[in-house]
Design a protein around this motif. Structure first.
Motif, PDB file in Angstrom:
ATOM      1  N   VAL A   1       0.836  -1.201   0.000  1.00  0.00           N
ATOM      2  CA  VAL A   1       0.000   0.000   0.000  1.00  0.00           C
ATOM      3  C   VAL A   1       0.872   1.253   0.000  1.00  0.00           C
ATOM      4  CG1 VAL A   1      -1.673   1.360   1.348  1.00  0.00           C
ATOM      5  CG2 VAL A   1      -1.961  -1.126   1.121  1.00  0.00           C
ATOM      6  N   LEU A   2       1.945   1.237   0.800  1.00  0.00           N
ATOM      7  CA  LEU A   2       2.842   2.401   0.866  1.00  0.00           C
ATOM      8  C   LEU A   2       3.560   2.618  -0.467  1.00  0.00           C
ATOM      9  CD1 LEU A   2       4.456   2.108   4.425  1.00  0.00           C
ATOM     10  CD2 LEU A   2       2.668   3.671   3.668  1.00  0.00           C
TER      11      LEU A   2
ATOM     12  N   GLN B   1      -0.989   5.274  -6.075  1.00  0.00           N
ATOM     13  CA  GLN B   1      -2.407   5.547  -6.261  1.00  0.00           C
ATOM     14  C   GLN B   1      -3.224   5.324  -4.986  1.00  0.00           C
ATOM     15  OE1 GLN B   1      -3.694   3.156  -9.550  1.00  0.00           O
ATOM     16  NE2 GLN B   1      -2.628   4.402 -11.098  1.00  0.00           N
ATOM     17  N   SER B   2      -2.573   4.829  -3.926  1.00  0.00           N
ATOM     18  CA  SER B   2      -3.278   4.626  -2.652  1.00  0.00           C
ATOM     19  C   SER B   2      -3.663   5.966  -2.065  1.00  0.00           C
ATOM     20  CB  SER B   2      -2.377   3.873  -1.664  1.00  0.00           C
ATOM     21  OG  SER B   2      -2.041   2.602  -2.165  1.00  0.00           O
ATOM     22  N   SER B   3      -4.792   6.029  -1.425  1.00  0.00           N
ATOM     23  CA  SER B   3      -5.250   7.278  -0.805  1.00  0.00           C
ATOM     24  C   SER B   3      -4.391   7.606   0.406  1.00  0.00           C
ATOM     25  CB  SER B   3      -6.708   7.141  -0.364  1.00  0.00           C
ATOM     26  OG  SER B   3      -6.825   6.200   0.682  1.00  0.00           O
ATOM     27  N   ALA B   4      -4.414   8.863   0.815  1.00  0.00           N
ATOM     28  CA  ALA B   4      -3.647   9.302   1.982  1.00  0.00           C
ATOM     29  C   ALA B   4      -4.117   8.566   3.233  1.00  0.00           C
ATOM     30  CB  ALA B   4      -3.806  10.810   2.159  1.00  0.00           C
ATOM     31  N   GLN B   5      -5.414   8.322   3.321  1.00  0.00           N
ATOM     32  CA  GLN B   5      -5.968   7.611   4.476  1.00  0.00           C
ATOM     33  C   GLN B   5      -5.462   6.170   4.532  1.00  0.00           C
ATOM     34  OE1 GLN B   5     -10.232   7.675   4.596  1.00  0.00           O
ATOM     35  NE2 GLN B   5     -10.363   6.546   6.517  1.00  0.00           N
ATOM     36  N   ASP B   6      -5.426   5.511   3.372  1.00  0.00           N
ATOM     37  CA  ASP B   6      -4.938   4.125   3.327  1.00  0.00           C
ATOM     38  C   ASP B   6      -3.456   4.061   3.688  1.00  0.00           C
ATOM     39  OD1 ASP B   6      -7.387   3.165   2.644  1.00  0.00           O
ATOM     40  OD2 ASP B   6      -6.981   3.018   0.486  1.00  0.00           O
ATOM     41  N   GLN B   7      -2.699   5.057   3.227  1.00  0.00           N
ATOM     42  CA  GLN B   7      -1.270   5.053   3.524  1.00  0.00           C
ATOM     43  C   GLN B   7      -1.014   5.301   5.014  1.00  0.00           C
ATOM     44  OE1 GLN B   7       1.599   6.756   1.070  1.00  0.00           O
ATOM     45  NE2 GLN B   7       0.842   5.642  -0.723  1.00  0.00           N
ATOM     46  N   GLU B   8      -1.799   6.191   5.595  1.00  0.00           N
ATOM     47  CA  GLU B   8      -1.650   6.463   7.030  1.00  0.00           C
ATOM     48  C   GLU B   8      -2.009   5.216   7.848  1.00  0.00           C
ATOM     49  OE1 GLU B   8      -0.671   8.286  10.464  1.00  0.00           O
ATOM     50  OE2 GLU B   8      -0.307   8.991   8.408  1.00  0.00           O
ATOM     51  N   SER B   9      -3.062   4.529   7.433  1.00  0.00           N
ATOM     52  CA  SER B   9      -3.475   3.298   8.116  1.00  0.00           C
ATOM     53  C   SER B   9      -2.400   2.221   7.988  1.00  0.00           C
ATOM     54  CB  SER B   9      -4.792   2.799   7.517  1.00  0.00           C
ATOM     55  OG  SER B   9      -5.181   1.584   8.088  1.00  0.00           O
ATOM     56  N   ALA B  10      -1.770   2.151   6.807  1.00  0.00           N
ATOM     57  CA  ALA B  10      -0.709   1.164   6.586  1.00  0.00           C
ATOM     58  C   ALA B  10       0.483   1.442   7.493  1.00  0.00           C
ATOM     59  CB  ALA B  10      -0.284   1.174   5.120  1.00  0.00           C
ATOM     60  N   ARG B  11       0.857   2.733   7.652  1.00  0.00           N
ATOM     61  CA  ARG B  11       1.981   3.095   8.537  1.00  0.00           C
ATOM     62  C   ARG B  11       1.684   2.700   9.977  1.00  0.00           C
ATOM     63  NH1 ARG B  11       1.705   7.847   5.364  1.00  0.00           N
ATOM     64  NH2 ARG B  11       3.459   8.017   3.897  1.00  0.00           N
TER      65      ARG B  11
END
Length: 583
Positions: free
Chosen positions: A507-508, A512-522
């Motif tokens: 995801v990181l 094309q991943s959304s900012a929300q998805d990237q924050e959740s992945a972190r």
């Protein structure tokens, strides 16, 4: 298939020929003499009495329960005296209810009588925890109370303490509904502790069989009374034993109909002298000639059943439109079904050798996988390059399925057991179940993520793994403090967390991943770091996770590239300087 005939008559022969029934009835007779005055004073409240007698032949005791016989008959004939008390009203017997059988009901009058003595019986129960033989007996509703007290003993005593316990009732009415009968049959051997002696002239055993019972005789409705235990049917023709509940119910209905259709209204109020019946039966010949069988009887089991019915006195009812051949054939069929069901009863001890063989193979496979990417990854990426590897993989899949099928059924059986028996079995199989879960669940995880799926914990994990983990928690099992690495990773879901960490890295990397998805992945990756360090600090992971080609090490390399050289954490420091010492 002649076993039913042999068992029914031979068991009856053994019981009638022994002194058990006579000693039990003698104790009842002594106590009935003391309660005789109650019959002469109908204004006194309906009650039950008990007395403890010594049983010299076996150096044990007999506990007898009786009600005033005539008043018991009169009360039973009242409509409201037929009521069932639901499970929420019989808390003293809540141990009979299970997850799959919560509709246990008892005869309300019998339970009320028992409850009137509950404090006294609770003290009495504490006196019988040894190996001394104990017979609990009773007549009419006194027999119902005797059965309830025996159930109390069975629940409270350890298994080794109930081996010399027997409940014998004489002319007692039915005690509970289908749920109650099922609860008794679910306990291994509990039915064998109850012997109900019934005369074909006694109307009381059939009093609680209503029209609804008769019309639903082949159904399992919760409002119908159902028999339990072993029944010894007695008649002028002889005696025989039956254990299959539906067959017993049919016989009771046939016998009770004779009283209902009698021209003598006093016939249903008579009190049967079982002492006289026992004396008569001890001198009675049992066996009947096979030549008397009708042509419709087609096999040895049906023949044996027919002879049993004659011995129980049903043969005399042929003039009352009772087709005994038809009855014998139906009872024989149900007996066959019951026998097959008993053969299919789950016995985990019979599978021990198979389980050991399968677990041994998995251990061998695990050791051989250390030269490659490790146990988890070798199975997930199984690439068979030779005949030996193909055979090895096929054998692993076979043993994996064998173990999983066994433990799925094992967990399901235990969860449906009564709490006490279920907990006992859980404790005995706790270590084996935990070892199985830690060794086999990683293979399920490998298959799950190998098919491109996500979130195994929420969507892929089998219920039996969750329950096995709960067993460990419920028993307050605390592992000893480890000082070296475990050969098996303690958390059987470890590789699922690794796979989710790999997905978070993807995801990181995806722009094309959304900012929300990237924050959740972190956030997920930080939590995973902390989880891994906790496992490492407590030596709860196997060293195989650090093999160069393992999924964990491949995740780690990718993770390091994503976070960069400037990132620091406890896991970063450990992997730089200390992980080789763990290995």
């Amino acid at each position: 298939m002649v076993s039913l005939y042999s068992t029914g008559l031979e068991l009856g022969n053994l019981l009638v020929g022994s002194d058990l029934l006579n000693h039990s009835w003698d104790a009842i007779s002594k106590l009935q003499k003391d309660t005789l005055l109650l019959d002469q004073n109908p204004s006194l409240p309906f009650s039950v009495k008990y007395q403890v007698y010594e049983y010299p032949p076996a150096k044990g005791f007999i506990i007898a329960f009786v009600c005033s016989p005539n008043s018991a008959v009169n009360h039973l004939q009242e409509e409201d005296f037929r009521e069932l008390a639901p499970s929420d009203a019989i808390m003293s017997f809540d141990f009979l209810c299970t997850k799959s059988n919560s509709s246990v009901s008892l005869h309300k009058a019998a339970f009320t009588l028992f409850a009137s003595l509950e404090n006294e019986l609770s003290l009495l129960k504490q006196q019988f925890t040894s190996h001394q033989p104990l017979i609990v007996t009773g007549h009419c509703l006194g027999g119902s109370v005797a059965s309830l007290f025996t159930l109390w003993l069975l629940d409270s005593l350890p298994r080794y303490g109930v081996q010399r316990l027997l409940c014998i009732t004489f002319g007692s009415p039915l005690l509970g509904n289908n749920g109650f009968q099922k609860a008794i049959s679910e306990r291994s051997a509990w039915s064998s502790y109850f012997l109900h002696v019934v005369s074909d002239k006694d109307p009381i055993p059939g009093f609680l069989i209503s029209d609804h019972n008769a019309s639903a005789a082949t159904l399992t409705t919760p409002t119908c009374y159902m028999p339990f235990g072993i029944y010894l049917f007695c008649s002028e023709s002889g005696f025989s034993c039956f254990e299959e509940p539906q067959s017993i119910l049919e016989l009771l209905m046939i016998m009770s109909s004779r009283c209902a259709e009698s021209q003598n209204p006093n016939n249903c109020s008579q009190v049967i002298d079982y002492g006289h019946i026992l004396e008569h039966l001890r001198s009675k010949a049992i066996c009947r000639g096979i030549l008397e069988l009708p042509d419709s009887i087609g096999n040895p089991l049906q023949a044996g059943t027919y002879l049993l019915l004659e011995a129980a006195g049903v043969g005399k009812l042929q003039q009352e439109n009772v087709d005994m051949s038809y009855l014998a054939i139906n009872i024989a069929k149900r007996t066959e079904v019951q026998a097959k069901h008993r053969q299919n009863v789950f016995d985990p001890s019979k599978k021990l050798s198979t389980l050991k063989k399968s677990m041994s193979y998995l251990e061998w496979y695990m050791k051989n996988s250390l030269e490659e990417a490790g146990y988890y990854d070798k199975y997930k990426l199984r690439r068979s390059r030779s005949r030996d590897e193909i055979e090895s993989t096929e054998q692993l899949i076979k043993h994996h399925r064998t173990l999983k099928l066994f433990w799925k059924r094992m967990v399901a059986e235990v969860e449906n057991m009564p709490w006490k028996e279920g907990r006992s079995l859980r404790k005995r199989w706790l270590y084996a179940g935990t070892n199985y879960r830690r060794m086999v669940e990683p293979l399920d995880i490998a298959e799950y993520y190998g098919r491109g799926k996500k979130d195994y914990i929420s969507h892929g994990r089998s219920e039996h793994y969750k329950l096995l983990e709960e067993w460990l928690t419920d028993e307050n099992f605390h592992a000893y403090q480890r000082t070296q690495a475990s050969s098996l990773t303690v958390d059987s879901c470890f590789w699922a967390y690794v796979e989710e960490a790999v997905i978070s890295c993807e995801v990181l990397k995806d722009r094309q991943s959304s900012a929300q998805d990237q924050e959740s992945a972190r956030e997920n990756l930080i939590k995973f770091e902390q989880y891994v360090m906790d496992m490492i600090n407590n030596f709860l992971v196997s060293p195989e996770i650090f093999l160069p080609q393992s999924s964990f090490m491949r995740w780690w390399k990718e993770y390091c590239r994503l976070v960069g050289n400037s990132y620091t954490s406890t896991l970063i420091n450990f992997m730089k300087d200390e992980f080789r010492r763990y290995v």
